[in-house]
Design a protein around this motif. Structure first.
Motif, PDB file in Angstrom:
ATOM      1  N   ILE A 183       1.458   7.731 -22.001  1.00 60.23           N
ATOM      2  CA  ILE A 183       1.490   6.663 -20.993  1.00 60.23           C
ATOM      3  C   ILE A 183       0.274   6.811 -20.085  1.00 60.23           C
ATOM      4  N   SER A 184      -0.383   5.747 -19.850  1.00 58.94           N
ATOM      5  CA  SER A 184      -1.466   5.832 -18.885  1.00 58.94           C
ATOM      6  C   SER A 184      -1.485   4.546 -18.066  1.00 58.94           C
ATOM      7  N   PHE A 185      -1.846   4.685 -16.871  1.00 60.85           N
ATOM      8  CA  PHE A 185      -2.051   3.470 -16.085  1.00 60.85           C
ATOM      9  C   PHE A 185      -3.197   3.674 -15.133  1.00 60.85           C
ATOM     10  N   ARG A 186      -3.786   2.598 -14.840  1.00 64.07           N
ATOM     11  CA  ARG A 186      -4.942   2.654 -13.963  1.00 64.07           C
ATOM     12  C   ARG A 186      -4.529   2.352 -12.532  1.00 64.07           C
ATOM     13  N   VAL A 187      -5.069   3.114 -11.659  1.00 61.12           N
ATOM     14  CA  VAL A 187      -4.764   2.869 -10.259  1.00 61.12           C
ATOM     15  C   VAL A 187      -6.005   2.292  -9.601  1.00 61.12           C
ATOM     16  N   GLU A 188      -5.823   1.164  -9.044  1.00 60.01           N
ATOM     17  CA  GLU A 188      -6.979   0.586  -8.369  1.00 60.01           C
ATOM     18  C   GLU A 188      -6.901   0.789  -6.873  1.00 60.01           C
ATOM     19  N   LYS A 189      -8.013   1.087  -6.340  1.00 63.35           N
ATOM     20  CA  LYS A 189      -8.100   1.312  -4.907  1.00 63.35           C
ATOM     21  C   LYS A 189      -7.799   0.005  -4.172  1.00 63.35           C
ATOM     22  N   PRO A 190      -6.869   0.064  -3.240  1.00 59.21           N
ATOM     23  CA  PRO A 190      -6.550  -1.182  -2.527  1.00 59.21           C
ATOM     24  C   PRO A 190      -7.718  -1.651  -1.663  1.00 59.21           C
ATOM     25  N   LYS A 191      -7.828  -2.937  -1.595  1.00 58.20           N
ATOM     26  CA  LYS A 191      -8.874  -3.492  -0.741  1.00 58.20           C
ATOM     27  C   LYS A 191      -8.452  -3.340   0.718  1.00 58.20           C
ATOM     28  N   GLU A 192      -9.348  -2.876   1.492  1.00 61.81           N
ATOM     29  CA  GLU A 192      -9.011  -2.748   2.911  1.00 61.81           C
ATOM     30  C   GLU A 192      -9.291  -4.057   3.622  1.00 61.81           C
ATOM     31  N   GLU A 193      -8.335  -4.431   4.387  1.00 56.70           N
ATOM     32  CA  GLU A 193      -8.539  -5.638   5.176  1.00 56.70           C
ATOM     33  C   GLU A 193      -9.224  -5.221   6.469  1.00 56.70           C
ATOM     34  N   ALA A 194     -10.287  -5.856   6.785  1.00 55.01           N
ATOM     35  CA  ALA A 194     -10.998  -5.480   8.002  1.00 55.01           C
ATOM     36  C   ALA A 194     -10.169  -5.864   9.216  1.00 55.01           C
ATOM     37  N   PRO A 195      -9.927  -4.912  10.101  1.00 56.83           N
ATOM     38  CA  PRO A 195      -9.182  -5.262  11.312  1.00 56.83           C
ATOM     39  C   PRO A 195      -9.951  -6.297  12.119  1.00 56.83           C
ATOM     40  N   LYS A 196      -9.199  -7.186  12.663  1.00 57.40           N
ATOM     41  CA  LYS A 196      -9.800  -8.238  13.468  1.00 57.40           C
ATOM     42  C   LYS A 196     -10.579  -7.628  14.626  1.00 57.40           C
ATOM     43  N   LEU A 197     -11.750  -8.088  14.814  1.00 60.55           N
ATOM     44  CA  LEU A 197     -12.531  -7.550  15.928  1.00 60.55           C
ATOM     45  C   LEU A 197     -12.064  -8.193  17.223  1.00 60.55           C
ATOM     46  N   LEU A 198     -11.908  -7.345  18.193  1.00 63.89           N
ATOM     47  CA  LEU A 198     -11.461  -7.867  19.465  1.00 63.89           C
ATOM     48  C   LEU A 198     -12.680  -8.316  20.262  1.00 63.89           C
ATOM     49  N   THR A 199     -12.614  -9.523  20.671  1.00 63.13           N
ATOM     50  CA  THR A 199     -13.776 -10.075  21.349  1.00 63.13           C
ATOM     51  C   THR A 199     -13.858  -9.580  22.777  1.00 63.13           C
ATOM     52  N   LEU A 240      -1.206  -1.403   8.042  1.00 62.64           N
ATOM     53  CA  LEU A 240      -1.091  -1.849   6.661  1.00 62.64           C
ATOM     54  C   LEU A 240      -2.116  -1.146   5.774  1.00 62.64           C
ATOM     55  N   ASN A 241      -3.346  -1.070   6.231  1.00 60.05           N
ATOM     56  CA  ASN A 241      -4.391  -0.365   5.490  1.00 60.05           C
ATOM     57  C   ASN A 241      -3.989   1.080   5.249  1.00 60.05           C
ATOM     58  N   TYR A 242      -3.420   1.667   6.275  1.00 56.59           N
ATOM     59  CA  TYR A 242      -3.025   3.065   6.203  1.00 56.59           C
ATOM     60  C   TYR A 242      -1.935   3.257   5.148  1.00 56.59           C
ATOM     61  N   MET A 243      -0.967   2.371   5.146  1.00 52.68           N
ATOM     62  CA  MET A 243       0.127   2.475   4.194  1.00 52.68           C
ATOM     63  C   MET A 243      -0.354   2.270   2.772  1.00 52.68           C
ATOM     64  N   GLN A 244      -1.238   1.314   2.581  1.00 55.59           N
ATOM     65  CA  GLN A 244      -1.776   1.063   1.240  1.00 55.59           C
ATOM     66  C   GLN A 244      -2.561   2.268   0.747  1.00 55.59           C
ATOM     67  N   GLN A 245      -3.275   2.881   1.649  1.00 51.29           N
ATOM     68  CA  GLN A 245      -4.063   4.054   1.307  1.00 51.29           C
ATOM     69  C   GLN A 245      -3.144   5.204   0.876  1.00 51.29           C
ATOM     70  N   GLU A 246      -2.059   5.391   1.620  1.00 54.66           N
ATOM     71  CA  GLU A 246      -1.093   6.434   1.296  1.00 54.66           C
ATOM     72  C   GLU A 246      -0.477   6.199  -0.076  1.00 54.66           C
ATOM     73  N   MET A 247      -0.148   4.949  -0.362  1.00 50.89           N
ATOM     74  CA  MET A 247       0.466   4.587  -1.619  1.00 50.89           C
ATOM     75  C   MET A 247      -0.522   4.854  -2.754  1.00 50.89           C
ATOM     76  N   PHE A 248      -1.747   4.489  -2.523  1.00 53.09           N
ATOM     77  CA  PHE A 248      -2.800   4.697  -3.513  1.00 53.09           C
ATOM     78  C   PHE A 248      -2.952   6.187  -3.811  1.00 53.09           C
ATOM     79  N   ASN A 249      -2.969   7.001  -2.762  1.00 51.54           N
ATOM     80  CA  ASN A 249      -3.126   8.440  -2.939  1.00 51.54           C
ATOM     81  C   ASN A 249      -1.991   9.041  -3.751  1.00 51.54           C
ATOM     82  N   SER A 250      -0.756   8.615  -3.500  1.00 56.52           N
ATOM     83  CA  SER A 250       0.353   9.218  -4.230  1.00 56.52           C
ATOM     84  C   SER A 250       0.382   8.701  -5.669  1.00 56.52           C
TER      85      SER A 250
END
Ligand SMILES: [Zn+2]
Ligand SMILES: [Zn+2]
Length: 144
Positions: A92-108, A69-79
């Protein structure tokens, strides 16, 4: 999209597996599980057999989904960023905000696991001895 998620292993190269039948967890060496002839695994605690891919624990799948999901959001942001750059100077102008990355769950790390040598297949696994099973089935050949 070619996107590979590597399964995190512990410091000894073991990764966690979860039995699809009894939900018992154990660890096996990454190289053994990924070997081409390891198509099925026996659960060391209940002895039932299943495809090795079904032994991936649910938190690992969640972890992989978060990374994807993080990867896809990053790709979308880049394009989007490229598009907005192209539109510079246009009314026309629009602002693109960098998506917040969700921290992957740490595996215990389950540190209460004990290493068991399987002499039948010459492999080593780690299991939780508190699960008080009297017999340990070999994940590779099913012998106990
Ligand atoms: Zn089981
Ligand atoms: Zn064996």
């Amino acid at each position: 999209m070619d996107f590979k998620i590597s399964i995190p292993t512990d410091s000894m190269g073991f990764y966690t597996l979860e039995c699809p039948h009894c939900k018992g967890r154990f660890k096996a060496q990454a190289g053994d599980i990924e070997a081409e002839d390891t198509l099925e695994l026996f659960c060391p605690s209940c002895g039932l057999v299943g495809e090795s891919s079904r032994y991936l624990p649910s938190d690992l799948i969640e972890h992989a989904q978060t990374i994807a999901l993080n990867y896809m959001q990053q790709e979308m942001f880049n394009s989007l960023k490229k598009t907005s750059r192209k539109m510079k100077g246009s009314p026309i102008s629009f602002r693109v905000e960098k998506p917040k990355e969700e921290a992957p769950k740490l595996l215990t790390e389950d540190e209460d696991l004990e290493q068991v040598e399987l002499h039948c297949c010459n492999k080593t696994i780690k299991i939780n001895m508190d699960q008080k099973f009297s017999n340990v089935y070999c994940p590779y050949c099913g012998v106990n």
